[in-house]
Write an enzyme that holds these catalytic residues in place. Structure first.
Site, short mmCIF file in Angstrom:
data_model
loop_
_atom_site.label_atom_id
_atom_site.label_comp_id
_atom_site.label_asym_id
_atom_site.label_seq_id
_atom_site.Cartn_x
_atom_site.Cartn_y
_atom_site.Cartn_z
N ASP A 133 -0.25 4.99 0.82
CA ASP A 133 -0.61 5.90 1.83
C ASP A 133 -0.31 5.29 3.41
O ASP A 133 -0.99 4.21 3.58
CB ASP A 133 -1.99 6.61 1.88
N ASP A 138 -1.14 -0.64 5.95
CA ASP A 138 -1.54 -0.17 7.35
C ASP A 138 -2.93 -0.16 7.63
O ASP A 138 -3.19 0.47 9.01
CB ASP A 138 -1.00 1.47 7.20
N ASP A 155 0.95 -1.07 0.26
CA ASP A 155 -0.10 0.27 0.12
C ASP A 155 0.93 1.17 -0.30
O ASP A 155 2.04 1.19 0.33
CB ASP A 155 -1.02 -0.10 1.17
#
Length: 333
Positions: free
Chosen positions: A60, A277, A58
């Site tokens: 961000d 995250d 990922d």
């Protein structure tokens, strides 16, 4: 022939390993399975990297927050490339196309090619291409979706062109819509307005067979490194509320992007590790797809959230940040 699958927000696939096994607690009469996830040690890191051929990251909260690069990321990516690992970057943020994200990586000093990037804007266009879509698409979203639709030859209206349009609601006012629209794509839109919501609603409700496609349903996003901002789930929720329909979701945690990537590169899913995250998108995306998973605490999820009795999604390992993999870097003599 490649068969690509999608899910709706109410039909996200669940596999046997998608949910955690652990201590069972009771809350309000409901039994909750507490997620058991070990914090990654250096031996764990070596075992994970040795077993992984492809890392899917990922962006961000893993690579950057807003426009700020997270500490140690360049060195970690260089280390993994030097070990012969394939690196792929997947983001639910639809505001940029792959070309736009290539520029962002470059601006942060990272050498990442467009072929290594899969955004939800790309996924929306790829989905329409995969079903042989020939009509127009109405876009609630930004330039990333428009650019990706152009790349696959799908005509589109809306998007940034409708950013300043207003509805006066004068007596007898009637909004006309294009009856040739066969799909409404809802992506993150900083210029969302009532005109766009009404136009999308009319297309979905009144055009026979019109598809309702969401790039993702994330509750929050990292537009800056200072705080979380309302995510695309708020835009999708508005259209869900007015149409009473569930969208086809092409971003994480739905299966479409993973199936596309695995088919494109002929990857074995048991040799892929998803690094993210977010529990309910990144880690669930990996678990549902049969991947190894590593949660980093540099973005949305805290250790408290991970270990909460309310959470039942467990990564294989968790760690503070991606750069913790630098423990594998050979010690120079």
């Amino acid at each position: 022939k490649v068969v690509l699958t999608t899910t709706t927000t109410t039909g996200v696939r669940r596999r046997g390993n998608a949910r955690a096994t652990g201590t069972t607690t009771t809350r309000g009469g409901r039994h909750m399975a507490r997620a058991n996830a070990p914090k990654m040690s250096p031996p764990d890191a070596k075992s994970l990297v040795d077993a992984t051929e492809t890392f899917i990251f990922d962006c961000d909260g893993v690579i950057w927050k807003g426009d700020s690069l997270i500490e140690g990321v360049p060195e970690t990516l260089d280390l993994l490339r030097s070990m012969g690992k394939r690196l792929i970057f997947v983001t639910n943020n639809s505001t940029k196309s792959r070309a736009g994200y290539t520029s962002k990586f470059k601006s942060l000093g990272l050498n990442v090619g467009a072929e290594e990037i899969f955004s939800s804007s790309f996924a929306a266009a790829a989905y329409l291409e995969s079903i042989g879509f020939k009509k127009k698409a109405y876009v609630v979203g930004e330039t990333g979706i428009l650019e990706e639709l152009d790349n696959v030859g799908v005509q589109h209206i809306g998007g940034e062109a409708d950013a300043g349009k207003q509805v006066t609601l004068k007596s007898g006012e009637l909004m006309h819509h294009d009856e040739d629209v066969g799909a409404v794509i809802v992506g993150f839109d900083r210029n969302i307005n009532y005109y766009k919501i009404q136009y999308a609603t009319l297309c979905i409700r009144e055009n026979p067979g019109c598809l309702f496609i969401a790039t993702n349903t994330d509750a929050v996003t990292h537009l800056t490194d200072a705080q979380e901002w309302a995510g695309n789930g708020s835009m999708v929720g508005a259209i869900k509320g007015s149409t009473k329909q569930e969208p086809i979701v092409v971003g994480k945690p739905a299966a479409f992007m993973l199936d596309y990537i695995a088919n494109k590169y002929s990857l074995r899913k048991d040799q892929i590790c998803m690094v993210g995250d977010r529990l309910d998108t990144d880690i669930l995306f990996g678990k549902d797809g049969g991947l190894r998973t590593m949660l980093v605490l540099s973005g949305v999820t805290t250790e408290e959230t991970l270990k909460s009795p309310e959470n039942d999604i467990a990564p294989d390992f968790y760690t503070d940040k991606l750069a913790d993999l630098l423990c594998l870097k050979p010690v120079e003599a």
